[in-house]
Design an enzyme around this catalytic site. Sequence first.
Site, PDB file in Angstrom:
ATOM      1  N   MET A  30      52.289  46.992  68.552  1.00 37.50           N
ATOM      2  CA  MET A  30      53.221  46.556  69.589  1.00 37.50           C
ATOM      3  C   MET A  30      54.403  47.525  69.668  1.00 37.50           C
ATOM      4  SD  MET A  30      52.966  42.444  69.603  1.00 37.50           S
ATOM      5  CE  MET A  30      54.325  42.143  68.498  1.00 37.50           C
ATOM      6  N   GLY A  31      54.237  48.713  69.099  1.00 37.07           N
ATOM      7  CA  GLY A  31      55.271  49.738  69.229  1.00 37.07           C
ATOM      8  C   GLY A  31      56.463  49.537  68.309  1.00 37.07           C
ATOM      9  N   LEU A  33      57.658  51.900  66.241  1.00 38.98           N
ATOM     10  CA  LEU A  33      56.875  52.283  65.070  1.00 38.98           C
ATOM     11  C   LEU A  33      57.738  52.587  63.843  1.00 38.98           C
ATOM     12  CD1 LEU A  33      54.329  54.573  66.961  1.00 38.98           C
ATOM     13  CD2 LEU A  33      54.145  52.128  66.423  1.00 38.98           C
ATOM     14  N   GLY A  36      55.029  51.815  58.198  1.00 37.96           N
ATOM     15  CA  GLY A  36      53.831  50.968  58.044  1.00 37.96           C
ATOM     16  C   GLY A  36      52.789  51.341  59.088  1.00 37.96           C
ATOM     17  N   HIS A  37      53.223  51.431  60.358  1.00 37.91           N
ATOM     18  CA  HIS A  37      52.283  51.833  61.416  1.00 37.91           C
ATOM     19  C   HIS A  37      51.734  53.238  61.127  1.00 37.91           C
ATOM     20  CE1 HIS A  37      55.136  49.158  63.766  1.00 37.91           C
ATOM     21  NE2 HIS A  37      53.984  48.583  63.994  1.00 37.91           N
ATOM     22  N   GLN A  61      50.683  36.312  73.079  1.00 38.17           N
ATOM     23  CA  GLN A  61      50.754  35.857  71.690  1.00 38.17           C
ATOM     24  C   GLN A  61      52.149  35.359  71.315  1.00 38.17           C
ATOM     25  OE1 GLN A  61      49.504  39.869  70.308  1.00 38.17           O
ATOM     26  NE2 GLN A  61      51.014  39.604  68.687  1.00 38.17           N
ATOM     27  N   GLU A 148      47.781  44.701  56.027  1.00 37.94           N
ATOM     28  CA  GLU A 148      47.661  43.486  55.211  1.00 37.94           C
ATOM     29  C   GLU A 148      48.910  42.628  55.304  1.00 37.94           C
ATOM     30  OE1 GLU A 148      46.705  44.744  51.246  1.00 37.94           O
ATOM     31  OE2 GLU A 148      44.612  45.173  51.762  1.00 37.94           O
ATOM     32  N   LYS A 149      50.033  43.232  55.730  1.00 37.57           N
ATOM     33  CA  LYS A 149      51.260  42.417  55.872  1.00 37.57           C
ATOM     34  C   LYS A 149      50.982  41.198  56.737  1.00 37.57           C
ATOM     35  CE  LYS A 149      54.224  42.670  58.923  1.00 37.57           C
ATOM     36  NZ  LYS A 149      55.169  42.966  59.985  1.00 37.57           N
ATOM     37  N   SER A 185      58.905  46.055  58.976  1.00 38.50           N
ATOM     38  CA  SER A 185      58.539  45.310  60.177  1.00 38.50           C
ATOM     39  C   SER A 185      59.439  45.780  61.309  1.00 38.50           C
ATOM     40  CB  SER A 185      58.757  43.814  59.931  1.00 38.50           C
ATOM     41  OG  SER A 185      58.791  43.111  61.144  1.00 38.50           O
TER      42      SER A 185
HETATM   43  N1  LIG Z   1      54.835  47.258  56.538  1.00 40.49           N
HETATM   44  C1  LIG Z   1      53.613  47.422  57.024  1.00 40.49           C
HETATM   45  N2  LIG Z   1      52.653  47.994  56.271  1.00 40.49           N
HETATM   46  C2  LIG Z   1      51.384  48.152  56.753  1.00 40.49           C
HETATM   47  N3  LIG Z   1      51.003  47.771  57.993  1.00 40.49           N
HETATM   48  C3  LIG Z   1      51.929  47.208  58.784  1.00 40.49           C
HETATM   49  C4  LIG Z   1      53.270  47.007  58.346  1.00 40.49           C
HETATM   50  N4  LIG Z   1      53.963  46.419  59.361  1.00 40.49           N
HETATM   51  C5  LIG Z   1      53.090  46.260  60.377  1.00 40.49           C
HETATM   52  N5  LIG Z   1      51.874  46.728  60.042  1.00 40.49           N
HETATM   53  C6  LIG Z   1      50.663  46.666  60.850  1.00 40.49           C
HETATM   54  O1  LIG Z   1      50.826  47.414  62.034  1.00 40.49           O
HETATM   55  C7  LIG Z   1      50.055  46.815  63.077  1.00 40.49           C
HETATM   56  C8  LIG Z   1      50.926  46.616  64.271  1.00 40.49           C
HETATM   57  O2  LIG Z   1      51.932  45.669  63.954  1.00 40.49           O
HETATM   58  P1  LIG Z   1      53.194  45.384  64.851  1.00 40.49           P
HETATM   59  O3  LIG Z   1      53.293  46.396  65.928  1.00 40.49           O
HETATM   60  O4  LIG Z   1      53.246  43.943  65.195  1.00 40.49           O
HETATM   61  O5  LIG Z   1      54.363  45.745  63.853  1.00 40.49           O
HETATM   62  P2  LIG Z   1      55.223  44.872  62.933  1.00 40.49           P
HETATM   63  O6  LIG Z   1      56.164  45.753  62.250  1.00 40.49           O
HETATM   64  O7  LIG Z   1      54.299  43.963  62.172  1.00 40.49           O
HETATM   65  O8  LIG Z   1      56.054  44.049  63.925  1.00 40.49           O
HETATM   66  P3  LIG Z   1      56.582  42.595  63.744  1.00 40.49           P
HETATM   67  O9  LIG Z   1      58.036  42.746  63.799  1.00 40.49           O
HETATM   68  O10 LIG Z   1      55.926  41.959  64.937  1.00 40.49           O
HETATM   69  O11 LIG Z   1      56.093  42.039  62.451  1.00 40.49           O
HETATM   70  C9  LIG Z   1      49.518  45.498  62.519  1.00 40.49           C
HETATM   71  O12 LIG Z   1      48.179  45.683  62.095  1.00 40.49           O
HETATM   72  C10 LIG Z   1      50.421  45.254  61.341  1.00 40.49           C
HETATM   73  O13 LIG Z   1      49.827  44.461  60.331  1.00 40.49           O
HETATM   74  C1  LIG Z   2      47.242  43.333  66.676  1.00 36.19           C
HETATM   75  C2  LIG Z   2      48.336  43.297  67.751  1.00 36.19           C
HETATM   76  C3  LIG Z   2      48.611  44.707  68.256  1.00 36.19           C
HETATM   77  C4  LIG Z   2      47.782  42.475  68.932  1.00 36.19           C
HETATM   78  O1  LIG Z   2      48.722  42.393  69.957  1.00 36.19           O
HETATM   79  C5  LIG Z   2      49.616  42.649  67.215  1.00 36.19           C
HETATM   80  O2  LIG Z   2      49.412  41.318  66.882  1.00 36.19           O
HETATM   81  C6  LIG Z   2      50.247  43.416  66.087  1.00 36.19           C
HETATM   82  O3  LIG Z   2      50.933  44.380  66.406  1.00 36.19           O
HETATM   83  O4  LIG Z   2      50.068  43.065  64.919  1.00 36.19           O
HETATM   84  N1  BAL Z   3      52.688  41.694  63.856  1.00 31.61           N
HETATM   85  C1  BAL Z   3      52.304  40.427  64.466  1.00 31.61           C
HETATM   86  C2  BAL Z   3      52.622  40.371  65.914  1.00 31.61           C
HETATM   87  C3  BAL Z   3      53.586  39.317  66.284  1.00 31.61           C
HETATM   88  O1  BAL Z   3      54.477  38.980  65.482  1.00 31.61           O
HETATM   89  O2  BAL Z   3      53.482  38.773  67.385  1.00 31.61           O
END
Ligand SMILES: Nc1ncnc2c1ncn2[C@@H]1O[C@H](COP(=O)(O)OP(=O)(O)OP(=O)(O)O)[C@@H](O)[C@H]1O
Ligand SMILES: CC(C)(CO)[C@@H](O)C(=O)[O-]
Ligand code: BAL
Length: 287
Positions: A30-31, A33, A36-37, A61, A148-149, A185
């Site tokens: 979801m950008g 970045l 983790g991403h 979602q 896995e988060k 996050s």
């Molecule tokens: N700290 C992290 N370590 C490894 N993978 C991560 C981490 N944070 C997010 N991801 C993974 O990156 C992918 C995209 O996640 P997303 O864009 O929602 O980012 P996010 O940092 O999890 O955002 P949110 O604030 O919604 O939790 C998902 O598969 C998520 O599990």
């Molecule tokens: C997997 C995903 C991109 C689906 O919108 C979102 O839930 C996220 O960023 O974890």
């Molecule tokens: N990383 C999970 C996406 C969400 O919080 O909607």
Amino acid sequence: MERYETVAELRAALDAGRRTGKTIGLVPTMGFLHAGHLELVRRARAENDHVVVSIFVNPTQFGPNEDFSSYPRDMERDLQLLREAGVDAVFTPGVEAMYPEPLATSISLKPLGEMLIGKVRPGHFTGVATVVAKLFNIVQPTRAYFGEKDFQQLTVIRRMVRDLNFPIEIVGVPTVREEDGLAMSSRNVRLSEENRRAARVLSAALGKGAALVSAGESDAARVYAVMRQMIDAESGVALRSLDICDVRDLAAVERIDRPVVLLVTAEVGPVLLIDQREARPEESAGR
Ligand SMILES: Nc1ncnc2c1ncn2[C@@H]1O[C@H](COP(=O)(O)OP(=O)(O)OP(=O)(O)O)[C@@H](O)[C@H]1O
Ligand SMILES: CC(C)(CO)[C@@H](O)C(=O)[O-]
Ligand code: BAL
């Protein structure tokens, strides 16, 4: 790196490589970045010929009172980071490109998508599973990478892929953390300094819980009580859920005689944070 905003353009670009047998790794995001991403991207880069990253803040979602409109966004910075990471294609559809008409179809997992975070965020995992299924059909990757988060999300996707026979390998990537243990996050940027300090208790409590399990504590209620006490002692953190689950299907565990995952969801100031930690009793190590 090429950027595509429509399904047709992305498909056309990927088809050429697919015909010559190139493997494709997909990283859905979801950008906004962070490291983790970028770890997901690094794995995808190492394991595939082509790497596709999607950036789409998926409205379906988010619940009506959740943070869809305030979700952090910075497309230019994201594109720069992905260029530096050696990504081949980035897919940045608008809502119109993903949902040209209201969907008549959705994917709901029962009970997996309705328990745990599914209770805190009703409908969330239906939105996630459905958009991920769309991304899988649009990109048709060889492998897809998830953190896995978001452990329940990873479990939901693995189950969907198994149930619906998607010919895709799902790769789970360990959580990347800040130095003090906080799981990275996108939402962390919305934590005030005080919130940020308080948020440390989440990974600390999970660490304590995992240590108790590996030291032989098999009563889930006792492990739960210790973690709960630590989190409750931190006044800036409002616990929303804390669970000890079987790693495979997230069923609640009372006696810890197999690998478990400790899952926490908590509000810290304005932000809903989640974290997770796997724990295994000594006698099941390596199982
Ligand atoms: N700290 C992290 N370590 C490894 N993978 C991560 C981490 N944070 C997010 N991801 C993974 O990156 C992918 C995209 O996640 P997303 O864009 O929602 O980012 P996010 O940092 O999890 O955002 P949110 O604030 O919604 O939790 C998902 O598969 C998520 O599990
Ligand atoms: C997997 C995903 C991109 C689906 O919108 C979102 O839930 C996220 O960023 O974890
Ligand atoms: N990383 C999970 C996406 C969400 O919080 O909607």
